[in-house]
Design a protein around this motif. Sequence first.
Motif, PDB file in Angstrom:
ATOM      1  N   ARG A  10       0.840  -1.203   0.000  1.00 45.97           N
ATOM      2  CA  ARG A  10       0.000   0.000   0.000  1.00 45.97           C
ATOM      3  C   ARG A  10       0.874   1.251   0.000  1.00 45.97           C
ATOM      4  NH1 ARG A  10      -4.305   1.379  -2.236  1.00 45.97           N
ATOM      5  NH2 ARG A  10      -3.616   3.487  -2.310  1.00 45.97           N
ATOM      6  N   ARG A  11       1.915   1.224   0.787  1.00 42.56           N
ATOM      7  CA  ARG A  11       2.835   2.359   0.852  1.00 42.56           C
ATOM      8  C   ARG A  11       3.523   2.581  -0.504  1.00 42.56           C
ATOM      9  NH1 ARG A  11       6.631   1.625   5.534  1.00 42.56           N
ATOM     10  NH2 ARG A  11       4.607   1.099   6.371  1.00 42.56           N
ATOM     11  N   VAL A  12       3.943   1.499  -1.127  1.00 42.32           N
ATOM     12  CA  VAL A  12       4.605   1.598  -2.431  1.00 42.32           C
ATOM     13  C   VAL A  12       3.621   2.088  -3.488  1.00 42.32           C
ATOM     14  CG1 VAL A  12       5.704   0.244  -4.271  1.00 42.32           C
ATOM     15  CG2 VAL A  12       6.380  -0.101  -1.890  1.00 42.32           C
ATOM     16  N   ILE A  13       2.397   1.606  -3.441  1.00 39.99           N
ATOM     17  CA  ILE A  13       1.375   2.068  -4.391  1.00 39.99           C
ATOM     18  C   ILE A  13       1.108   3.555  -4.187  1.00 39.99           C
ATOM     19  CG2 ILE A  13      -1.073   1.859  -5.032  1.00 39.99           C
ATOM     20  CD1 ILE A  13      -0.702  -1.206  -4.289  1.00 39.99           C
ATOM     21  N   ASP A  14       1.041   3.986  -2.939  1.00 39.78           N
ATOM     22  CA  ASP A  14       0.858   5.420  -2.653  1.00 39.78           C
ATOM     23  C   ASP A  14       2.037   6.239  -3.178  1.00 39.78           C
ATOM     24  OD1 ASP A  14      -1.576   4.918  -1.446  1.00 39.78           O
ATOM     25  OD2 ASP A  14      -0.795   5.044   0.607  1.00 39.78           O
ATOM     26  N   LEU A  15       3.253   5.739  -3.015  1.00 42.56           N
ATOM     27  CA  LEU A  15       4.434   6.440  -3.531  1.00 42.56           C
ATOM     28  C   LEU A  15       4.389   6.539  -5.052  1.00 42.56           C
ATOM     29  CD1 LEU A  15       7.314   4.973  -1.338  1.00 42.56           C
ATOM     30  CD2 LEU A  15       6.628   7.374  -1.482  1.00 42.56           C
ATOM     31  N   ALA A  16       4.062   5.427  -5.700  1.00 39.78           N
ATOM     32  CA  ALA A  16       3.984   5.422  -7.163  1.00 39.78           C
ATOM     33  C   ALA A  16       2.899   6.379  -7.651  1.00 39.78           C
ATOM     34  CB  ALA A  16       3.719   4.007  -7.676  1.00 39.78           C
ATOM     35  N   THR A  17       1.769   6.382  -6.975  1.00 34.17           N
ATOM     36  CA  THR A  17       0.694   7.314  -7.322  1.00 34.17           C
ATOM     37  C   THR A  17       1.186   8.747  -7.173  1.00 34.17           C
ATOM     38  OG1 THR A  17      -0.983   5.715  -6.636  1.00 34.17           O
ATOM     39  CG2 THR A  17      -1.670   8.008  -6.770  1.00 34.17           C
ATOM     40  N   GLY A  18       1.883   9.025  -6.089  1.00 34.52           N
ATOM     41  CA  GLY A  18       2.433  10.366  -5.869  1.00 34.52           C
ATOM     42  C   GLY A  18       3.434  10.770  -6.932  1.00 34.52           C
ATOM     43  N   PHE A  32      -3.800   6.727 -10.111  1.00 32.06           N
ATOM     44  CA  PHE A  32      -4.100   5.344  -9.760  1.00 32.06           C
ATOM     45  C   PHE A  32      -4.707   4.614 -10.956  1.00 32.06           C
ATOM     46  CE2 PHE A  32      -6.673   1.897  -8.003  1.00 32.06           C
ATOM     47  CZ  PHE A  32      -5.708   1.227  -7.267  1.00 32.06           C
ATOM     48  N   THR A  33      -5.578   5.285 -11.689  1.00 37.80           N
ATOM     49  CA  THR A  33      -6.177   4.700 -12.892  1.00 37.80           C
ATOM     50  C   THR A  33      -5.100   4.354 -13.915  1.00 37.80           C
ATOM     51  OG1 THR A  33      -8.264   5.860 -12.533  1.00 37.80           O
ATOM     52  CG2 THR A  33      -7.815   5.123 -14.781  1.00 37.80           C
ATOM     53  N   GLU A  34      -4.092   5.215 -14.022  1.00 36.04           N
ATOM     54  CA  GLU A  34      -2.980   4.949 -14.929  1.00 36.04           C
ATOM     55  C   GLU A  34      -2.194   3.713 -14.481  1.00 36.04           C
ATOM     56  OE1 GLU A  34       1.024   7.115 -16.665  1.00 36.04           O
ATOM     57  OE2 GLU A  34      -0.584   8.365 -15.872  1.00 36.04           O
ATOM     58  N   LEU A  35      -1.939   3.595 -13.189  1.00 35.93           N
ATOM     59  CA  LEU A  35      -1.266   2.401 -12.675  1.00 35.93           C
ATOM     60  C   LEU A  35      -2.060   1.145 -13.013  1.00 35.93           C
ATOM     61  CD1 LEU A  35      -0.058   3.425  -9.097  1.00 35.93           C
ATOM     62  CD2 LEU A  35       1.383   2.690 -10.984  1.00 35.93           C
ATOM     63  N   VAL A  36      -3.364   1.187 -12.795  1.00 31.25           N
ATOM     64  CA  VAL A  36      -4.226   0.035 -13.080  1.00 31.25           C
ATOM     65  C   VAL A  36      -4.201  -0.289 -14.580  1.00 31.25           C
ATOM     66  CG1 VAL A  36      -6.622  -0.795 -13.070  1.00 31.25           C
ATOM     67  CG2 VAL A  36      -5.675   0.357 -11.051  1.00 31.25           C
ATOM     68  N   VAL A  38      -1.729   0.123 -16.626  1.00 27.60           N
ATOM     69  CA  VAL A  38      -0.463  -0.565 -16.898  1.00 27.60           C
ATOM     70  C   VAL A  38      -0.530  -2.009 -16.401  1.00 27.60           C
ATOM     71  CG1 VAL A  38       2.017  -0.598 -16.394  1.00 27.60           C
ATOM     72  CG2 VAL A  38       0.887   1.560 -16.989  1.00 27.60           C
ATOM     73  N   VAL A  39      -1.149  -2.225 -15.256  1.00 32.75           N
ATOM     74  CA  VAL A  39      -1.339  -3.583 -14.740  1.00 32.75           C
ATOM     75  C   VAL A  39      -2.139  -4.412 -15.743  1.00 32.75           C
ATOM     76  CG1 VAL A  39      -2.553  -4.934 -12.966  1.00 32.75           C
ATOM     77  CG2 VAL A  39      -1.134  -2.986 -12.300  1.00 32.75           C
ATOM     78  N   GLN A  40      -3.205  -3.857 -16.251  1.00 32.39           N
ATOM     79  CA  GLN A  40      -4.051  -4.578 -17.213  1.00 32.39           C
ATOM     80  C   GLN A  40      -3.309  -4.852 -18.517  1.00 32.39           C
ATOM     81  OE1 GLN A  40      -7.404  -1.910 -17.260  1.00 32.39           O
ATOM     82  NE2 GLN A  40      -8.433  -3.005 -15.592  1.00 32.39           N
ATOM     83  N   ARG A  41      -2.502  -3.910 -18.948  1.00 35.23           N
ATOM     84  CA  ARG A  41      -1.766  -4.057 -20.207  1.00 35.23           C
ATOM     85  C   ARG A  41      -0.627  -5.065 -20.078  1.00 35.23           C
ATOM     86  NH1 ARG A  41      -0.709   1.003 -20.997  1.00 35.23           N
ATOM     87  NH2 ARG A  41       1.465   1.029 -20.403  1.00 35.23           N
ATOM     88  N   THR A  42       0.052  -5.074 -18.934  1.00 31.96           N
ATOM     89  CA  THR A  42       1.239  -5.910 -18.774  1.00 31.96           C
ATOM     90  C   THR A  42       0.985  -7.231 -18.059  1.00 31.96           C
ATOM     91  OG1 THR A  42       1.840  -4.897 -16.658  1.00 31.96           O
ATOM     92  CG2 THR A  42       2.736  -3.876 -18.672  1.00 31.96           C
ATOM     93  N   GLY A  43      -0.077  -7.297 -17.255  1.00 28.00           N
ATOM     94  CA  GLY A  43      -0.328  -8.486 -16.464  1.00 28.00           C
ATOM     95  C   GLY A  43       0.524  -8.568 -15.205  1.00 28.00           C
ATOM     96  N   ILE A  44       1.257  -7.506 -14.912  1.00 28.12           N
ATOM     97  CA  ILE A  44       2.099  -7.443 -13.712  1.00 28.12           C
ATOM     98  C   ILE A  44       1.221  -6.939 -12.569  1.00 28.12           C
ATOM     99  CG2 ILE A  44       4.106  -6.312 -12.675  1.00 28.12           C
ATOM    100  CD1 ILE A  44       5.184  -6.031 -15.589  1.00 28.12           C
ATOM    101  N   GLY A  45       1.417  -7.467 -11.384  1.00 26.05           N
ATOM    102  CA  GLY A  45       0.622  -7.064 -10.227  1.00 26.05           C
ATOM    103  C   GLY A  45       0.824  -5.602  -9.872  1.00 26.05           C
ATOM    104  N   LEU A  46      -0.178  -5.030  -9.251  1.00 30.71           N
ATOM    105  CA  LEU A  46      -0.154  -3.606  -8.900  1.00 30.71           C
ATOM    106  C   LEU A  46       1.025  -3.257  -7.999  1.00 30.71           C
ATOM    107  CD1 LEU A  46      -1.532  -0.853  -9.110  1.00 30.71           C
ATOM    108  CD2 LEU A  46      -2.996  -1.527  -7.204  1.00 30.71           C
ATOM    109  N   GLY A  47       1.252  -4.042  -6.954  1.00 28.88           N
ATOM    110  CA  GLY A  47       2.372  -3.774  -6.056  1.00 28.88           C
ATOM    111  C   GLY A  47       3.712  -3.870  -6.762  1.00 28.88           C
TER     112      GLY A  47
END
Length: 88
Positions: A10-18, A32-36, A38-47
């Motif tokens: 959660r902390r890392v996701i918050d940092l990436a969002t920031g 956050f929508t942009e992160l999601v 990329v997750v959908q496009r790459t199949g890599i987990g959010l964290g």
Amino acid sequence: MSYHTVDTSRRVIDLATGILVGLRGCSEREAFTELVAVVQRTGIGLGSIARALVAIAGSPGDSVPFESEAFDAWADLLATRTVTVAAR
């Protein structure tokens, strides 16, 4: 998954969002929508993708998995950041 792992992710996701908010000048929700996306496009987990973005946006150091995928996703932002920092 332990509580510590969830807290760290959660902390890392918050940092990436920031990071995205700072570089794009967008809202937290848009970042956050942009992160999601990329997750959908790459199949890599959010964290994992968030951790990779934090790693490549920060100072050079230890390598983390998926850095190349994160760089591919955000190369435009990171190039702009490098030019802006170098110009100072």
